[in-house]
Design an enzyme around this catalytic site. Structure first.
Site, PDB file in Angstrom:
ATOM      1  NE  ARG A  22      31.603  16.751  41.554  1.00  0.00           N
ATOM      2  CZ  ARG A  22      29.725  16.305  41.891  1.00  0.00           C
ATOM      3  NH1 ARG A  22      30.152  16.109  42.829  1.00  0.00           N
ATOM      4  NH2 ARG A  22      29.596  15.364  41.335  1.00  0.00           N
TER       5      ARG A  22
ATOM      6  CE  LYS B 265      10.876  18.882  35.890  1.00  0.00           C
ATOM      7  NZ  LYS B 265      11.511  18.388  35.033  1.00  0.00           N
TER       8      LYS B 265
ATOM      9  CB  ILE C  56       5.106  18.892  24.536  1.00  0.00           C
ATOM     10  CG1 ILE C  56       5.678  17.609  25.018  1.00  0.00           C
ATOM     11  CG2 ILE C  56       4.162  19.587  23.840  1.00  0.00           C
ATOM     12  CD1 ILE C  56       5.323  16.749  25.556  1.00  0.00           C
TER      13      ILE C  56
ATOM     14  CD  GLU D 258      15.912  11.459  38.631  1.00  0.00           C
ATOM     15  OE1 GLU D 258      17.311  10.580  39.603  1.00  0.00           O
ATOM     16  OE2 GLU D 258      16.132  11.859  38.070  1.00  0.00           O
TER      17      GLU D 258
ATOM     18  CE  LYS E 293       7.664  19.037  34.307  1.00  0.00           C
ATOM     19  NZ  LYS E 293       7.745  17.040  33.661  1.00  0.00           N
TER      20      LYS E 293
ATOM     21  N   GLY F 116      14.356  14.377  29.053  1.00  0.00           N
ATOM     22  CA  GLY F 116      15.338  13.638  28.145  1.00  0.00           C
ATOM     23  C   GLY F 116      16.931  14.925  27.889  1.00  0.00           C
TER      24      GLY F 116
END
Ligand code: NAP
Length: 430
Positions: free
Chosen positions: A48, A107, A138, A192, A207, A304
């Site tokens: 949007r 992922k 990482i 979440e 992962k 992050g």
């Protein structure tokens, strides 16, 4: 240094996309020097146009027509930061068909549709890089693919989900229960509102598939990965681990067994002396064992916006430089084509709590049930008396199938009230 700018299209301007766009602007001069050409933002696709964003994107660059953006002939690199399967998959395929190189942090998509996407990149003669998809900031994709390409990796153990590590770490340090700790993690922004993908191990399984494919030069998809989450872990489990000098972690495990691999995600006790035990809060780490190098640990923020953008930009510099040099990087290496072992054949040690009658002969009967299924016992101790009596057994290595058969037998015995917990144990106990 070329004057001709390299055009980059960014798909998605959420947590990660916004930080990528910010750093593209803030570090423009350094990026240009490292790539050998200036980088120009060709467009930013979003769902949007309206709504608050973490950064200001010039209105003429923002678009809801992602397909139109990736099919532009002048776009050199597409950075996919939308997430999920569709339209991300179709957009990446389209970008490659139209001649762009691709960087993605997705992922779930790489773990599920990797083979199709890598083939499309190969067919197009373009790069598809995904450092941020394995463990956020990482660096682990490049070390496995390049730095360790001359070694023989035998095992990868990862703490690759920040939410679950935060919850388990708090359960260990505070002694609180799972639900209470998860609620607190949600309030603090570590989990979440719908935590399923994290707490049930789906994120870690994707992962694990990516790490196993890279480590063992074979194809492992998310569907091949055995998965158990942390929602059944209790405060009592955390205390049992403490009593053993251990801590409970959600581990992504990939192991090499001759011509096969075992890939699984489940909670496990690890000794506090193991380097992964020191990974606290929402941090991630990947512990790699190989023949020549021995043991290596990669540690840092696994998520992050800004940390993940660091890994995305690292890939961007590589694929952009490859384009400048009219070359491409290493593609997928799956020559080994190893079988993925079913979970029943996975071997590990187990910590089993058995509620038993508090009377003579019980220990021998329980030991006999383990022996019947060829599971040898390392230690056994009794805790509690009377109605609270429990035997805590730690086994030597056995297969999952052997242990499951033992537990079934124990549950059918008159002297056994219940098998109250079964937890795998990874890493050597002192
Ligand atoms: P996010 O905050 O939800 O942002 C997603 C972005 O994609 C939003 O800007 C959204 O537009 C846009 N989008 C959604 N559907 C679209 C569509 N059909 N067409 C065009 N744009 C669309 O996601 P994120 O956290 O940045 O994650 C992005 C990717 O990075 C995912 O694959 C994730 O797994 C991966 N990743 C994230 C982290 C992390 O810490 N966040 C870490 C490692 C990897 P609107 O803004 O208009 O809604």
């Amino acid at each position: 240094m070329s004057d001709k700018p390299l055009k980059v299209a960014v798909l998605g301007c959420g947590s990660v996309g916004s930080q990528v766009v910010r750093l593209l602007g803030e570090q423009a001069d350094d990026l240009a020097a490292r790539i050998g050409a200036p980088v120009e933002l060709a467009g930013v696709a979003v769902r949007r146009l309206e709504g608050d964003r973490e950064i200001d994107v010039p209105a003429d660059l923002l678009t809801t027509d992602a397909e139109g953006l990736v099919s532009r002939e002048d776009v050199d690199v597409v950075v996919e930061l939308i997430g999920g399967f569709e339209p991300a998959r179709t957009l990446i395929l389209s970008a490659l068909r139209h001649g762009a190189s691709v960087v993605s942090a997705n992922k779930a998509l790489i773990a599920e549709h990797g083979p199709e996407l890598f083939q499309a990149a190969e067919d197009a003669g373009r790069d598809l890089y995904y450092e941020a998809a394995a463990a956020g900031a990482i660096p682990i994709v490049r070390p496995l693919r390049e730095s360790l390409a001359g070694d023989r990796v035998t095992r990868v153990l990862g703490i690759v989900n920040g939410t679950t590590n935060y919850v388990l770490d708090k359960m260990d340090s505070v002694g609180a229960g799972y639900e209470e700790t998860l609620t607190e993690a949600q309030e603090l922004g570590y989990a979440e509102a719908d935590p399923t993908a994290d707490v049930e191990g789906f994120d870690a399984a994707a992962k694990a598939a990516i790490l196993a494919s890279l480590a063992f030069h074979t194809r492992v998809t998310a569907a091949d990965v055995y998965r158990e989450g942390i929602s059944e872990i209790t405060a009592a489990d955390a205390r049992s681990a403490q009593a053993m000098g251990c801590v409970v972690k959600l581990l992504a495990i990939a192991e090499l067994h001759d011509d096969a691999v075992s890939v699984r995600v489940h909670p496990a006790m690890i000794p506090r002396s193991h380097p992964l035990a020191s990974v606290r809060e929402a941090f991630n780490a990947v512990f790699v064992e190989s023949d020549a190098a021995g043991q290596l640990m990669f540690y840092g923020p696994g998520a992050g916006g800004s940390p993940t953008a660091s890994a995305v930009l690292g890939d961007l510099v590589t694929v952009a430089r490859n384009r400048q040099l009219d070359t491409k990087g290493m593609g997928e290496s799956t020559y080994a084509a190893r079988r993925v072992l079913p979970i029943g054949e996975a071997r590990t040690r187990y910590h089993v709590n058995i509620g038993v009658d508090d009377r003579a002969g019980v220990l021998a009967a329980v030991a006999n049930a383990f022996a019947t299924h060829d599971v040898s016992i390392q230690t056994v101790r009794q805790q509690g008396r009377g109605e609270e009596a429990e035997l805590v057994v730690v086994s030597h290595e056995a297969t999952d199938a052997q242990l499951s058969a033992t537990v079934r037998e124990l549950k059918g015995m008159d002297i056994v009230r219940d098998v109250t917990s079964v937890m795998r144990v990874e890493g050597e106990m002192e």
